[in-house]
Motif scaffolding. Sequence first.
Motif, mmCIF file in Angstrom:
data_model
loop_
_atom_site.group_PDB
_atom_site.id
_atom_site.type_symbol
_atom_site.label_atom_id
_atom_site.label_comp_id
_atom_site.label_asym_id
_atom_site.label_seq_id
_atom_site.Cartn_x
_atom_site.Cartn_y
_atom_site.Cartn_z
ATOM 1 N N VAL A 1 0.797 -1.132 0.002
ATOM 2 C CA VAL A 1 -0.019 -0.130 -0.128
ATOM 3 C C VAL A 1 0.698 1.235 0.078
ATOM 4 N N ASP A 2 2.313 1.025 0.323
ATOM 5 C CA ASP A 2 2.996 2.298 0.455
ATOM 6 C C ASP A 2 3.308 2.739 -1.017
ATOM 7 N N LYS A 3 2.948 2.013 -2.019
ATOM 8 C CA LYS A 3 3.273 2.223 -3.406
ATOM 9 C C LYS A 3 2.014 2.603 -4.263
ATOM 10 N N SER A 4 0.974 2.350 -3.627
ATOM 11 C CA SER A 4 -0.184 2.091 -4.474
ATOM 12 C C SER A 4 -1.233 3.229 -4.270
ATOM 13 N N LEU A 5 -2.222 3.602 -5.266
ATOM 14 C CA LEU A 5 -3.329 4.381 -4.912
ATOM 15 C C LEU A 5 -4.630 3.746 -4.478
ATOM 16 N N GLN A 6 -4.311 2.512 -4.524
ATOM 17 C CA GLN A 6 -5.519 1.646 -3.860
ATOM 18 C C GLN A 6 -5.096 1.199 -2.606
ATOM 19 N N THR A 7 -6.005 0.719 -1.650
ATOM 20 C CA THR A 7 -5.783 0.192 -0.439
ATOM 21 C C THR A 7 -6.109 -1.301 -0.330
ATOM 22 N N THR A 8 -7.531 -1.706 -0.323
ATOM 23 C CA THR A 8 -7.701 -3.150 -0.456
ATOM 24 C C THR A 8 -7.389 -3.573 -1.789
ATOM 25 N N ARG A 9 -6.719 -4.487 -2.124
ATOM 26 C CA ARG A 9 -6.350 -4.777 -3.522
ATOM 27 C C ARG A 9 -6.218 -6.224 -3.691
ATOM 28 N N ARG A 10 -6.749 -6.582 -4.792
ATOM 29 C CA ARG A 10 -6.665 -8.325 -5.078
ATOM 30 C C ARG A 10 -5.461 -8.859 -5.447
ATOM 31 N N PHE A 11 -5.207 -9.999 -5.250
ATOM 32 C CA PHE A 11 -3.831 -10.887 -5.469
ATOM 33 C C PHE A 11 -3.744 -11.104 -7.132
ATOM 34 N N ASP A 12 -4.044 -9.954 -7.924
ATOM 35 C CA ASP A 12 -3.694 -10.350 -9.183
ATOM 36 C C ASP A 12 -2.741 -10.868 -9.749
ATOM 37 N N ALA A 13 -1.610 -10.596 -8.931
ATOM 38 C CA ALA A 13 -0.158 -11.019 -9.538
ATOM 39 C C ALA A 13 -0.245 -12.599 -9.628
ATOM 40 N N LEU A 14 -1.073 -13.095 -8.986
ATOM 41 C CA LEU A 14 -1.140 -14.712 -8.778
ATOM 42 C C LEU A 14 -1.336 -15.242 -10.027
ATOM 43 N N LYS A 15 -2.458 -14.512 -11.022
ATOM 44 C CA LYS A 15 -2.349 -15.073 -12.232
ATOM 45 C C LYS A 15 -1.308 -15.250 -13.252
ATOM 46 N N LEU A 16 -0.535 -14.187 -13.341
ATOM 47 C CA LEU A 16 0.611 -14.017 -13.905
ATOM 48 C C LEU A 16 1.617 -15.089 -13.384
ATOM 49 N N TRP A 17 1.786 -15.196 -12.232
ATOM 50 C CA TRP A 17 2.668 -16.120 -11.505
ATOM 51 C C TRP A 17 2.438 -17.555 -12.048
ATOM 52 N N MET A 18 1.218 -17.946 -11.878
ATOM 53 C CA MET A 18 0.495 -19.343 -12.295
ATOM 54 C C MET A 18 1.125 -19.465 -13.711
ATOM 55 N N THR A 19 0.903 -18.595 -14.582
ATOM 56 C CA THR A 19 1.077 -18.528 -16.190
ATOM 57 C C THR A 19 2.541 -18.887 -16.501
ATOM 58 N N LEU A 20 3.369 -17.958 -15.646
ATOM 59 C CA LEU A 20 4.907 -18.204 -15.906
ATOM 60 C C LEU A 20 5.562 -19.541 -15.474
ATOM 61 N N ARG A 21 4.920 -19.994 -14.412
ATOM 62 C CA ARG A 21 5.418 -20.871 -13.923
ATOM 63 C C ARG A 21 4.914 -22.275 -14.641
ATOM 64 N N THR A 22 3.993 -22.231 -15.528
ATOM 65 C CA THR A 22 3.264 -23.176 -16.058
ATOM 66 C C THR A 22 3.892 -23.115 -17.735
ATOM 67 N N MET A 23 3.586 -22.029 -18.142
ATOM 68 C CA MET A 23 4.016 -22.090 -19.759
ATOM 69 C C MET A 23 5.552 -21.391 -19.997
ATOM 70 N N GLY A 24 5.693 -20.438 -18.965
ATOM 71 C CA GLY A 24 7.152 -19.725 -19.247
ATOM 72 C C GLY A 24 6.773 -18.513 -20.155
ATOM 73 N N ALA A 25 7.750 -17.402 -20.082
ATOM 74 C CA ALA A 25 7.730 -16.243 -20.806
ATOM 75 C C ALA A 25 7.521 -16.401 -22.365
ATOM 76 N N ASP A 26 8.304 -17.495 -22.897
ATOM 77 C CA ASP A 26 8.440 -17.871 -24.158
ATOM 78 C C ASP A 26 7.016 -18.489 -24.627
ATOM 79 N N GLY A 27 6.263 -19.045 -23.617
ATOM 80 C CA GLY A 27 5.142 -19.526 -24.197
ATOM 81 C C GLY A 27 3.987 -18.320 -24.468
ATOM 82 N N ILE A 28 3.967 -17.376 -23.805
ATOM 83 C CA ILE A 28 3.495 -16.238 -23.644
ATOM 84 C C ILE A 28 3.839 -15.423 -25.143
ATOM 85 N N GLY A 29 5.239 -15.305 -25.023
ATOM 86 C CA GLY A 29 5.666 -14.602 -26.115
ATOM 87 C C GLY A 29 5.278 -15.219 -27.631
ATOM 88 N N ARG A 30 5.549 -16.516 -27.689
ATOM 89 C CA ARG A 30 4.979 -17.295 -28.736
ATOM 90 C C ARG A 30 3.474 -16.776 -29.390
#
Length: 480
Positions: A336-365
Amino acid sequence: MRSHLLNDTTAERYRRTVTEGVERVAAKLATTDRPFTGVTVDALSPRIEQIDLDKPLHDTTAVLDELEDVYLRDAIYFHHPRYLAHLNCPVVIPAVLGEAVLSAVNSSLDTWDQSAGGTLIERKLIDWTNERIGFGEAADGVFTSGGSQSNLQALLLAREEAKTDSLAKLRVFASEVSHFSVKKSAKLLGLGQDAVVSIPVDANKRMQTVALARELERCTSAGLVPMAVVATAGTTDFGSIDPLPETAELCAQFGAWMHVDAAYGCGLLASLKRRDLLDGIERADSVTVDYHKSFFQPVSSSAVLVKDAATLRHATYHAEYLNPRRMVQERIPNQVDKSLQTTRRFDALKLWMTLRTMGADGIGRLFDEVCDLAGEGWQLLAADPRYDVVVEPRLSTLVFRYIPETVTDPAEIDRANLYARKALFASGDAVVAGTKVAGRHYLKFTLLNPETTAEDIAAVLDLIAGHAEQYLGESLDRAS
């Protein structure tokens, strides 16, 4: 009613209920044969209006049956290959799994004591993105609700870093085809009506740096302060990428904050073929990325990145109940020290799951595939005498206009294109977008689905021409 609370005693009910919902959606995805049913507002509104929210159904199956009638049947399905309209991507399964996990655990990413590992995962993804951009070790950032919020926060930092106490003197420079959120942000930040200076674009819809230099010089000569230059890496209408190295040079010369709105073009950070299109982005002071556009993530999944973490202090506010100042000395990481929002969803988890499963190259392709497809679409349009196409794509967007063989009145051609888009939407066979170029109505394909083929594009072009010709024929009949 406690039986509906998710906890240790209802874990099995949770499993059954969510599974039933997932099976409904899976069945819809498996059987959807067009992106839209064509339902009208007048047809759908009464179905929702007649529902009495004070009389619950008390049964999940009944609620899902009702949802089928008021939402699932008529939803617009972005996964369908003939959804070609806006910057909406089909989503990858690992990210949807992440969505299911984050919704159930329901972490809030504002403070460490509400998220623990979630905080560290988000920070790791910010570091990963900054490394892809080319920022150094001093960089930082935070996830946001979307590109508009990221642009707002970046311009807030630019305003606070500007060397003046007079808001009326501040100017923001952006191309004439930049995102509307630049002007909206300027208004929200208390800048004047004339604060955003629109810079003309070249034939490829890229900001003209010669014109930018001229406006920066005029601004400083008039005693005004060049607060920021917003360069766009993937304009909404054209996918055009402004000249980033030249823009960086001008920002350095005139002391302006350089912000790159890469909400759309951020997929290039993972591209195996086109990363060079972002050369110069590493010289920016801040960058907007929308993973929910070209990283194939569910909405929302976005971030604002900054080269210098210290600039994020302009968004910091310490509340005793939440993130008191002592936590900084104790090295407790509160997002919250960096954000305009206070309560905020853990949206980063979706990208984490994607990278850990597909890898960046998979997204890039995947992103490279849709950019390649746009090139094929360009060739189809350029060879088709029925259409005028505006600019060869750099990313995955095509802007074009149906041109009849006999009708020459521009206003009538406008009406034919508007009718064709509306009729196509009403049919549900495909969904395309529209925009204006030089005051005239054009149509737009935003290609973000790797399952879309050149054959799909050709078929939709035939449908558009058919609807336009029908309109012009009826118009001719009415006039005779």
